[in-house]
Design a protein around this motif. Structure first.
Motif, PDB file in Angstrom:
ATOM      1  N   ALA A  19      -6.846 -15.565   4.584  1.00  0.00           N
ATOM      2  CA  ALA A  19      -5.570 -17.100   5.117  1.00  0.00           C
ATOM      3  C   ALA A  19      -4.088 -16.813   4.550  1.00  0.00           C
ATOM      4  O   ALA A  19      -3.146 -17.150   5.034  1.00  0.00           O
ATOM      5  CB  ALA A  19      -6.542 -17.727   4.683  1.00  0.00           C
ATOM      6  N   ALA A  20      -4.227 -16.369   3.236  1.00  0.00           N
ATOM      7  CA  ALA A  20      -2.664 -16.059   2.783  1.00  0.00           C
ATOM      8  C   ALA A  20      -2.133 -15.356   2.810  1.00  0.00           C
ATOM      9  O   ALA A  20      -0.747 -16.192   3.265  1.00  0.00           O
ATOM     10  CB  ALA A  20      -3.601 -16.125   1.584  1.00  0.00           C
ATOM     11  N   ARG A  21      -2.751 -14.291   4.143  1.00  0.00           N
ATOM     12  CA  ARG A  21      -1.715 -13.879   5.003  1.00  0.00           C
ATOM     13  C   ARG A  21      -1.470 -14.082   5.886  1.00  0.00           C
ATOM     14  O   ARG A  21      -0.028 -13.705   6.434  1.00  0.00           O
ATOM     15  CB  ARG A  21      -2.255 -11.947   5.019  1.00  0.00           C
ATOM     16  CG  ARG A  21      -1.420 -11.266   5.419  1.00  0.00           C
ATOM     17  CD  ARG A  21      -2.407  -9.585   5.902  1.00  0.00           C
ATOM     18  NE  ARG A  21      -3.107 -10.349   7.181  1.00  0.00           N
ATOM     19  CZ  ARG A  21      -4.116 -10.135   7.243  1.00  0.00           C
ATOM     20  NH1 ARG A  21      -4.514  -8.665   7.211  1.00  0.00           N
ATOM     21  NH2 ARG A  21      -4.843 -10.410   8.519  1.00  0.00           N
ATOM     22  N   SER A  22      -2.192 -14.339   6.681  1.00  0.00           N
ATOM     23  CA  SER A  22      -1.842 -14.917   7.818  1.00  0.00           C
ATOM     24  C   SER A  22      -0.503 -15.776   8.254  1.00  0.00           C
ATOM     25  O   SER A  22       0.195 -15.967   8.540  1.00  0.00           O
ATOM     26  CB  SER A  22      -2.679 -15.052   9.012  1.00  0.00           C
ATOM     27  OG  SER A  22      -3.943 -16.694   8.292  1.00  0.00           O
ATOM     28  N   GLY A  23      -0.500 -16.645   7.114  1.00  0.00           N
ATOM     29  CA  GLY A  23       0.085 -17.863   6.538  1.00  0.00           C
ATOM     30  C   GLY A  23       1.798 -17.405   6.238  1.00  0.00           C
ATOM     31  O   GLY A  23       2.933 -18.453   6.345  1.00  0.00           O
ATOM     32  N   GLY A  24       1.366 -16.103   5.984  1.00  0.00           N
ATOM     33  CA  GLY A  24       2.987 -15.742   5.070  1.00  0.00           C
ATOM     34  C   GLY A  24       3.388 -15.166   3.836  1.00  0.00           C
ATOM     35  O   GLY A  24       4.770 -14.770   3.968  1.00  0.00           O
ATOM     36  N   ALA A  25       2.326 -15.152   2.800  1.00  0.00           N
ATOM     37  CA  ALA A  25       2.379 -14.432   1.873  1.00  0.00           C
ATOM     38  C   ALA A  25       2.734 -13.575   1.381  1.00  0.00           C
ATOM     39  O   ALA A  25       1.814 -12.842   2.096  1.00  0.00           O
ATOM     40  CB  ALA A  25       0.951 -14.740   0.942  1.00  0.00           C
ATOM     41  N   ASP A  26       3.738 -12.810   0.843  1.00  0.00           N
ATOM     42  CA  ASP A  26       4.405 -11.389   0.269  1.00  0.00           C
ATOM     43  C   ASP A  26       2.871 -10.445  -0.677  1.00  0.00           C
ATOM     44  O   ASP A  26       3.098  -9.664  -0.499  1.00  0.00           O
ATOM     45  CB  ASP A  26       5.335 -11.734   0.033  1.00  0.00           C
ATOM     46  CG  ASP A  26       6.237 -12.561   0.318  1.00  0.00           C
ATOM     47  OD1 ASP A  26       6.749 -11.840   1.997  1.00  0.00           O
ATOM     48  OD2 ASP A  26       6.827 -13.322   0.221  1.00  0.00           O
ATOM     49  N   ARG A  27       2.452 -11.312  -1.648  1.00  0.00           N
ATOM     50  CA  ARG A  27       1.272 -11.014  -2.473  1.00  0.00           C
ATOM     51  C   ARG A  27       0.403 -11.817  -2.504  1.00  0.00           C
ATOM     52  O   ARG A  27       0.800 -13.121  -2.696  1.00  0.00           O
ATOM     53  CB  ARG A  27       2.384 -10.687  -3.305  1.00  0.00           C
ATOM     54  CG  ARG A  27       1.517  -9.576  -4.735  1.00  0.00           C
ATOM     55  CD  ARG A  27       3.044  -9.277  -5.423  1.00  0.00           C
ATOM     56  NE  ARG A  27       3.271 -10.490  -6.552  1.00  0.00           N
ATOM     57  CZ  ARG A  27       4.763 -10.281  -7.133  1.00  0.00           C
ATOM     58  NH1 ARG A  27       5.902  -9.554  -7.326  1.00  0.00           N
ATOM     59  NH2 ARG A  27       5.025 -11.331  -7.992  1.00  0.00           N
TER      60      ARG A  27
END
Length: 237
Positions: A19-27
């Motif tokens: 979920a974090a990656r799909s929302g645009g998290a870098d790390r």
């Protein structure tokens, strides 16, 4: 064009990570037990998250609540920390988060250096132990030459960003002037809200760390990709 701000999100499991990656998290910062402000996750959890996402992962090295290492054999024993670091390295972990203070509120260099010997040049964040330090500036100068240290996670105050904002702005200024000890990237987190972003960005801050802000339903609910995306858009505009 200025460089894109770093958005780091706390992940407890693979569902959070996706979920974090799909929302645009870098790390991601990988932890368990947020009731204790984040402890070292099991190796199996790291492996599941590493298999689920391809963005950088920083793994917490902290076995007990607080920022001092406990007695030998206790929950925060340095030998147990070293063993945890060794196991995570064997599992493929390449980036870490840790930081310990001694009884006087200064860096526990003995513990930090034992971990660094195990990590063999890995990049790492000195976490919010800096917000409990007796002297933040002296801490930074003591740690300045340690290998791999590239980030400080800080709210500017143990009480959170609201209270720490003047300190964060002063330290951003020191970093901008190239003062000794202020070379590592400043990652702001700890009670961080979207309404803090503009003043921090204006001061030159380009690293943001969210935990609860990525979980509108609270810590018993997973990361919301929509919430992370809201932060991504705020940082990108």
């Amino acid at each position: 064009m200025s460089k894109r701000a770093v958005l780091e999100v706390i992940a407890l499991d693979a569902e959070d990570a996706v979920a974090a990656r799909s929302g645009g998290a870098d790390r991601l910062e990988l932890v368990t037990d947020m009731a204790a402000d984040g402890l070292t996750p099991p190796r199996a959890t790291f492996a599941e998250i590493r298999a689920a996402v391809d963005i950088p992962l920083r793994v917490m090295l902290r076995l007990a609540d607080g920022f001092t290492v406990g007695e030998p054999g206790g929950p925060g024993d340095v030998d147990a920390l070293v063993a945890a670091a060794r196991g995570l390295r064997a599992e493929g972990a390449e980036e870490f988060v840790f930081g310990f203070l001694d009884a006087d509120g200064m860096p526990d260099l003995a513990t930090v250096e034992r971990l660094l010997a195990e990590l063999d040049g890995c990049r790492w964040t000195f976490h919010r132990a800096i917000d409990r330090a007796a002297d933040r500036d002296a801490l930074r100068k003591q740690l300045a030459d340690l290998p791999g240290l590239d980030t400080y996670l800080t709210a500017g105050s143990a009480a959170g960003v609201d209270q720490g904002l003047p300190t964060l702005l002063a330290e951003a200024g020191a970093a901008g002037r190239g003062e000794p000890g202020y070379g590592p990237h400043m990652l702001v987190g700890g009670g961080l809200r979207l309404d803090h972003v503009d003043v921090l960005v204006a001061a030159g801050v380009d690293g943001f760390h969210i935990g609860g802000a990525a979980r509108p339903g609270g810590w018993t609910h997973p990361v919301s990709a929509t919430a992370v995306q809201e932060w991504r858009e705020a940082l990108d505009t």
